[in-house]
Scaffold this active site. Structure first.
Site, PDB file in Angstrom:
ATOM      1  N   PHE A 156       0.861  -1.174   0.000  1.00 41.31           N
ATOM      2  CA  PHE A 156       0.000   0.000   0.000  1.00 41.31           C
ATOM      3  C   PHE A 156       0.900   1.228   0.000  1.00 41.31           C
ATOM      4  O   PHE A 156       1.583   1.515   0.981  1.00 41.31           O
ATOM      5  CB  PHE A 156      -0.942   0.052   1.208  1.00 41.31           C
ATOM      6  N   ASP A 241       9.711   2.835   1.597  1.00 44.18           N
ATOM      7  CA  ASP A 241       8.540   3.633   1.939  1.00 44.18           C
ATOM      8  C   ASP A 241       8.314   3.532   3.452  1.00 44.18           C
ATOM      9  O   ASP A 241       7.775   2.555   3.957  1.00 44.18           O
ATOM     10  CB  ASP A 241       7.311   3.120   1.180  1.00 44.18           C
ATOM     11  N   LYS A 270       3.159  11.508   6.826  1.00 47.72           N
ATOM     12  CA  LYS A 270       2.337  11.318   8.017  1.00 47.72           C
ATOM     13  C   LYS A 270       2.912  12.036   9.228  1.00 47.72           C
ATOM     14  O   LYS A 270       2.680  13.209   9.435  1.00 47.72           O
ATOM     15  CB  LYS A 270       2.089   9.838   8.264  1.00 47.72           C
TER      16      LYS A 270
END
Length: 415
Positions: A156, A241, A270
């Site tokens: 994801f 990532d 984030k």
């Protein structure tokens, strides 16, 4: 107070609305690309949120790691307020006085050289894909438009058209083709499969050190180090990532540090914005980042002074090592608590630092149903993939709060 009107001329009430009324209004006016739990947050502080009726909930999701330092951390709020009094946006048409310090701090934190500032995690991923392809053509000598990137099944990385092109989640993909070519998918945690997929066209291998959306899947020891050795030997880039796994979540500043690995390109987001503003970045080696030239990539808001100020304050919090230590120490408490629930409604769990994926017995309920039951106990979590729930509290959580949340999970499971 005088009521305002919208374009149809009908009055818009300014009276406070209940949770149920706000949910109905949102359902009628906001696109249905999410299926939230039925709670309407109005206020938040630290590890706790409060709904419009004043009910309090312990936040055990932390905005999918965007709130690693809790809601409204005083140092981050102060940094944002101070910057709001100065300048918030210049665009990259001009320099601003906060960007250089932010980039220097990121280089020092990560051990890499240069930063491409962006806003969202998906933007960081898209930017890294562009950089990797450009590097493949200009440095490696791949034929034009032939570059390939190796990715892992179950990944994801976001929901843009290109990113869902290499997703294997039918919910993310179905109905959004045609898809962007140039990606090869191999099983996660399978080093031999990565090696078999690399050829002369390969620009990079893109990996999440821990697959969050897939249920907090943790690779076997040696996998990340193996990917690093393999990419160096084969002459391709390693892109990590760490948008969810980075910045203290797993007990180290970066999850790749568990295997003493440094990628060529590191993706952050984030928590980099402290839960205040969207901030993301591609941080990488100068020899790789240097392929970008003026006009080839950009973002109006990327690197804005407000984002740079908040991001710099986030890095200051991480420099002390306090949050990494909290994640390690309290992560052991979380893992011990979850271990005690195995066989009592929990089939298995995976945890690293203050991050866990918990597979509950489907006979007891789906992940969504368990999340809804926890909501009634004042605990916020979120489900993924059937009967799995994700736990990722702010790193500011106390031992007592953590034990309370695990106890509530045991209660709703009937264990």
């Amino acid at each position: 107070m005088t009521a305002t009107t919208h374009t149809t001329g009908a009055p818009l009430s300014t009276a406070p609305r209940s949770s149920a009324e706000l949910i109905r209004a949102e359902d009628a006016t906001v696109a249905h690309n999410y299926h939230p739990l039925p709670v309407v947050v109005a206020r938040a502080e630290g590890t706790w949120v409060e709904d419009v009726e004043g009910r309090r909930y312990l936040d055990m999701l932390a905005g999918y790691s965007a709130l690693n330092f809790g809601h409204r951390h005083p140092a981050l709020i102060a940094a944002a307020r101070d910057q709001l009094e100065q300048v918030t946006l210049t665009s990259r048409a001009f320099h601003n006085d906060r960007l250089a310090g932010f980039a220097e701090a990121l280089a020092d934190l990560t051990g890499l050289d240069m930063t491409l500032p962006m806003n969202t995690g998906a933007e960081a991923v898209e930017s890294a894909l562009k950089i990797a392809r450009k590097w493949a053509y200009e440095v490696k000598g791949v034929a034009p438009d032939q570059a390939t990137i190796v990715v892992a099944a179950g990944n994801f990385h976001g929901r843009t058209t290109t990113i869902v092109s290499f997703s294997d989640d039918p919910v993310a993909r179905t109905g959004f083709g045609p898809f962007t070519p140039g990606f090869r998918t191999v099983p996660y945690d399978d080093l031999a499969a990565v090696e078999a997929a690399i050829d002369d066209t390969t620009a990079a291998v893109l990996i999440e050190p821990i697959q969050g959306e897939a249920g907090v899947l943790i690779a076997t020891d040696g996998y990340l180090a193996g990917v690093r050795e393999l990419t160096q030997r084969k002459g391709v880039l390693f892109i990590a990532d760490e948008i969810q796994s980075g910045l203290g979540r797993t007990g180290t500043t970066l999850a790749v540090a568990h295997e003493d690995v440094l990628p060529d390109l590191l993706l952050l987001g984030k928590a980099l914005g402290g839960g205040i503003v969207p901030v993301s970045a591609v941080v990488g080696r100068r020899a790789v980042m240097g392929v970008l030239r003026p006009g080839e990539h950009g973002s109006t808001f990327g690197g804005n002074p407000l984002a740079a100020a908040v991001g710099s304050a986030v890095i200051d919090l991480l420099r002390t090592g306090e949050f990494q230590e909290r994640a390690r120490t309290l992560g052991a408490v979380l893992a011990e608590g979850l271990a005690g629930l195995v066989g009592r409604g929990v089939l298995r769990y995976r945890a690293r630092g203050l991050w866990a994926g918990v597979d509950v017995d489907p006979a007891i309920g789906t992940g969504r149903e368990i999340s809804e039951r926890l909501l009634t106990e004042g605990i916020l979590v979120k489900d993924t993939h059937g009967s799995t729930i994700r736990i990722a509290p702010p790193l500011t959580i106390t031992r007592e709060e953590l034990n309370s949340a695990v106890g509530a999970l045991g209660k709703v499971l009937g264990g």
